[in-house]
Motif scaffolding. Sequence first.
Motif, PDB file in Angstrom:
ATOM      1  N   GLU A   7       0.826  -1.205   0.000  1.00 44.02           N
ATOM      2  CA  GLU A   7       0.000   0.000   0.000  1.00 44.02           C
ATOM      3  C   GLU A   7       0.860   1.256   0.000  1.00 44.02           C
ATOM      4  O   GLU A   7       0.562   2.222  -0.704  1.00 44.02           O
ATOM      5  N   ILE A   8       1.937   1.238   0.758  1.00 41.88           N
ATOM      6  CA  ILE A   8       2.842   2.389   0.823  1.00 41.88           C
ATOM      7  C   ILE A   8       3.472   2.664  -0.540  1.00 41.88           C
ATOM      8  O   ILE A   8       3.555   3.815  -0.979  1.00 41.88           O
ATOM      9  N   ILE A   9       3.885   1.615  -1.223  1.00 44.50           N
ATOM     10  CA  ILE A   9       4.491   1.766  -2.554  1.00 44.50           C
ATOM     11  C   ILE A   9       3.476   2.338  -3.540  1.00 44.50           C
ATOM     12  O   ILE A   9       3.789   3.258  -4.301  1.00 44.50           O
ATOM     13  N   LEU A  10       2.248   1.830  -3.532  1.00 44.80           N
ATOM     14  CA  LEU A  10       1.218   2.326  -4.441  1.00 44.80           C
ATOM     15  C   LEU A  10       0.923   3.799  -4.186  1.00 44.80           C
ATOM     16  O   LEU A  10       0.751   4.583  -5.130  1.00 44.80           O
ATOM     17  N   ILE A  11       0.891   4.191  -2.927  1.00 40.48           N
ATOM     18  CA  ILE A  11       0.639   5.591  -2.574  1.00 40.48           C
ATOM     19  C   ILE A  11       1.786   6.475  -3.042  1.00 40.48           C
ATOM     20  O   ILE A  11       1.569   7.547  -3.610  1.00 40.48           O
ATOM     21  N   LYS A  12       3.020   6.027  -2.847  1.00 40.83           N
ATOM     22  CA  LYS A  12       4.186   6.809  -3.289  1.00 40.83           C
ATOM     23  C   LYS A  12       4.194   6.987  -4.802  1.00 40.83           C
ATOM     24  O   LYS A  12       4.470   8.083  -5.305  1.00 40.83           O
ATOM     25  N   ILE A  13       3.902   5.929  -5.532  1.00 39.57           N
ATOM     26  CA  ILE A  13       3.857   6.019  -6.993  1.00 39.57           C
ATOM     27  C   ILE A  13       2.752   6.973  -7.428  1.00 39.57           C
ATOM     28  O   ILE A  13       2.949   7.825  -8.291  1.00 39.57           O
ATOM     29  N   GLY A  14       1.589   6.840  -6.821  1.00 44.05           N
ATOM     30  CA  GLY A  14       0.469   7.716  -7.156  1.00 44.05           C
ATOM     31  C   GLY A  14       0.768   9.174  -6.886  1.00 44.05           C
ATOM     32  O   GLY A  14       0.456  10.056  -7.712  1.00 44.05           O
ATOM     33  N   LYS A  15       1.378   9.460  -5.748  1.00 41.62           N
ATOM     34  CA  LYS A  15       1.730  10.839  -5.410  1.00 41.62           C
ATOM     35  C   LYS A  15       2.757  11.396  -6.383  1.00 41.62           C
ATOM     36  O   LYS A  15       2.690  12.567  -6.766  1.00 41.62           O
ATOM     37  N   LYS A  16       3.696  10.564  -6.795  1.00 45.26           N
ATOM     38  CA  LYS A  16       4.723  10.995  -7.756  1.00 45.26           C
ATOM     39  C   LYS A  16       4.068  11.341  -9.092  1.00 45.26           C
ATOM     40  O   LYS A  16       4.397  12.359  -9.708  1.00 45.26           O
ATOM     41  N   ILE A  17       3.149  10.510  -9.544  1.00 45.92           N
ATOM     42  CA  ILE A  17       2.428  10.772 -10.792  1.00 45.92           C
ATOM     43  C   ILE A  17       1.686  12.101 -10.685  1.00 45.92           C
ATOM     44  O   ILE A  17       1.780  12.956 -11.567  1.00 45.92           O
ATOM     45  N   GLN A  18       0.957  12.278  -9.594  1.00 48.55           N
ATOM     46  CA  GLN A  18       0.187  13.503  -9.408  1.00 48.55           C
ATOM     47  C   GLN A  18       1.094  14.735  -9.334  1.00 48.55           C
ATOM     48  O   GLN A  18       0.810  15.764  -9.958  1.00 48.55           O
ATOM     49  N   GLU A  19       2.183  14.622  -8.621  1.00 46.67           N
ATOM     50  CA  GLU A  19       3.136  15.735  -8.480  1.00 46.67           C
ATOM     51  C   GLU A  19       3.670  16.184  -9.842  1.00 46.67           C
ATOM     52  O   GLU A  19       3.674  17.377 -10.146  1.00 46.67           O
ATOM     53  N   ILE A  20       4.095  15.239 -10.649  1.00 51.32           N
ATOM     54  CA  ILE A  20       4.637  15.576 -11.973  1.00 51.32           C
ATOM     55  C   ILE A  20       3.533  16.120 -12.872  1.00 51.32           C
ATOM     56  O   ILE A  20       3.723  17.107 -13.584  1.00 51.32           O
ATOM     57  N   THR A  31      -3.985  17.573 -16.859  1.00 50.44           N
ATOM     58  CA  THR A  31      -5.143  17.121 -16.098  1.00 50.44           C
ATOM     59  C   THR A  31      -5.177  15.594 -16.067  1.00 50.44           C
ATOM     60  O   THR A  31      -4.494  14.927 -16.869  1.00 50.44           O
ATOM     61  N   GLN A  32      -5.980  15.079 -15.186  1.00 53.46           N
ATOM     62  CA  GLN A  32      -6.179  13.629 -15.173  1.00 53.46           C
ATOM     63  C   GLN A  32      -6.804  13.193 -16.494  1.00 53.46           C
ATOM     64  O   GLN A  32      -6.505  12.115 -16.995  1.00 53.46           O
ATOM     65  N   LYS A  33      -7.612  14.049 -17.066  1.00 54.85           N
ATOM     66  CA  LYS A  33      -8.230  13.749 -18.365  1.00 54.85           C
ATOM     67  C   LYS A  33      -7.161  13.595 -19.438  1.00 54.85           C
ATOM     68  O   LYS A  33      -7.255  12.707 -20.290  1.00 54.85           O
ATOM     69  N   ASP A  34      -6.129  14.455 -19.410  1.00 55.21           N
ATOM     70  CA  ASP A  34      -5.034  14.358 -20.382  1.00 55.21           C
ATOM     71  C   ASP A  34      -4.353  12.993 -20.294  1.00 55.21           C
ATOM     72  O   ASP A  34      -4.076  12.355 -21.311  1.00 55.21           O
ATOM     73  N   ILE A  35      -4.072  12.563 -19.081  1.00 54.85           N
ATOM     74  CA  ILE A  35      -3.390  11.283 -18.875  1.00 54.85           C
ATOM     75  C   ILE A  35      -4.309  10.126 -19.260  1.00 54.85           C
ATOM     76  O   ILE A  35      -3.888   9.174 -19.922  1.00 54.85           O
ATOM     77  N   ALA A  36      -5.565  10.214 -18.860  1.00 56.59           N
ATOM     78  CA  ALA A  36      -6.534   9.168 -19.205  1.00 56.59           C
ATOM     79  C   ALA A  36      -6.657   9.020 -20.712  1.00 56.59           C
ATOM     80  O   ALA A  36      -6.699   7.900 -21.239  1.00 56.59           O
ATOM     81  N   PHE A  37      -6.685  10.134 -21.420  1.00 55.18           N
ATOM     82  CA  PHE A  37      -6.781  10.100 -22.877  1.00 55.18           C
ATOM     83  C   PHE A  37      -5.567   9.412 -23.483  1.00 55.18           C
ATOM     84  O   PHE A  37      -5.697   8.586 -24.387  1.00 55.18           O
ATOM     85  N   ALA A  38      -4.386   9.727 -22.966  1.00 47.98           N
ATOM     86  CA  ALA A  38      -3.148   9.127 -23.484  1.00 47.98           C
ATOM     87  C   ALA A  38      -3.114   7.619 -23.271  1.00 47.98           C
ATOM     88  O   ALA A  38      -2.524   6.891 -24.065  1.00 47.98           O
ATOM     89  N   LEU A  39      -3.755   7.153 -22.187  1.00 44.99           N
ATOM     90  CA  LEU A  39      -3.763   5.723 -21.874  1.00 44.99           C
ATOM     91  C   LEU A  39      -5.004   5.008 -22.394  1.00 44.99           C
ATOM     92  O   LEU A  39      -5.103   3.789 -22.321  1.00 44.99           O
ATOM     93  N   ASP A  40      -5.979   5.788 -22.883  1.00 39.91           N
ATOM     94  CA  ASP A  40      -7.263   5.241 -23.327  1.00 39.91           C
ATOM     95  C   ASP A  40      -7.964   4.499 -22.183  1.00 39.91           C
ATOM     96  O   ASP A  40      -8.385   3.353 -22.324  1.00 39.91           O
ATOM     97  N   LYS A  64       3.333   3.870 -19.622  1.00 42.07           N
ATOM     98  CA  LYS A  64       2.551   4.767 -20.478  1.00 42.07           C
ATOM     99  C   LYS A  64       2.313   6.109 -19.789  1.00 42.07           C
ATOM    100  O   LYS A  64       2.353   7.162 -20.430  1.00 42.07           O
ATOM    101  N   ILE A  65       2.063   6.068 -18.491  1.00 42.65           N
ATOM    102  CA  ILE A  65       1.873   7.306 -17.732  1.00 42.65           C
ATOM    103  C   ILE A  65       3.158   8.124 -17.736  1.00 42.65           C
ATOM    104  O   ILE A  65       3.134   9.338 -17.968  1.00 42.65           O
ATOM    105  N   ILE A  66       4.272   7.461 -17.501  1.00 47.98           N
ATOM    106  CA  ILE A  66       5.574   8.152 -17.520  1.00 47.98           C
ATOM    107  C   ILE A  66       5.791   8.808 -18.879  1.00 47.98           C
ATOM    108  O   ILE A  66       6.235   9.956 -18.959  1.00 47.98           O
ATOM    109  N   ASP A  67       5.452   8.097 -19.939  1.00 50.64           N
ATOM    110  CA  ASP A  67       5.581   8.655 -21.290  1.00 50.64           C
ATOM    111  C   ASP A  67       4.646   9.850 -21.476  1.00 50.64           C
ATOM    112  O   ASP A  67       5.056  10.885 -22.014  1.00 50.64           O
TER     113      ASP A  67
END
Length: 76
Positions: free
Chosen positions: A6-19, A26-35, A58-61
């Motif tokens: 759970e800690i790892i998933l939270i850290k990854i999620g926070k890193k994604i959100q931070e960047i 927006t989250q919509k931009d990322i969602a669109f890129a990942l379909d 894909k998110i990193i990209d």
Amino acid sequence: MQNQDEIILIKIGKKIQEIRLAKNLTQKDIAFALDVEISQITRIERGKINTSILNILKIIDALDVSKEEFFAELEI
């Protein structure tokens, strides 16, 4: 108390959100890129789901950062 997974998933999620926020995406931009649905990006950022490594890549990209940059300061 949270387990290590759970800690790892939270850290990854926070890193994604931070960047994402730093790049004014927006989250919509990322969602669109990942379909995927926006709600899936929300759950990933909150550490609520364990998404595949392929989706993480894909998110990193979509965030336009290198894998090295993304994982460098993640401390997992």
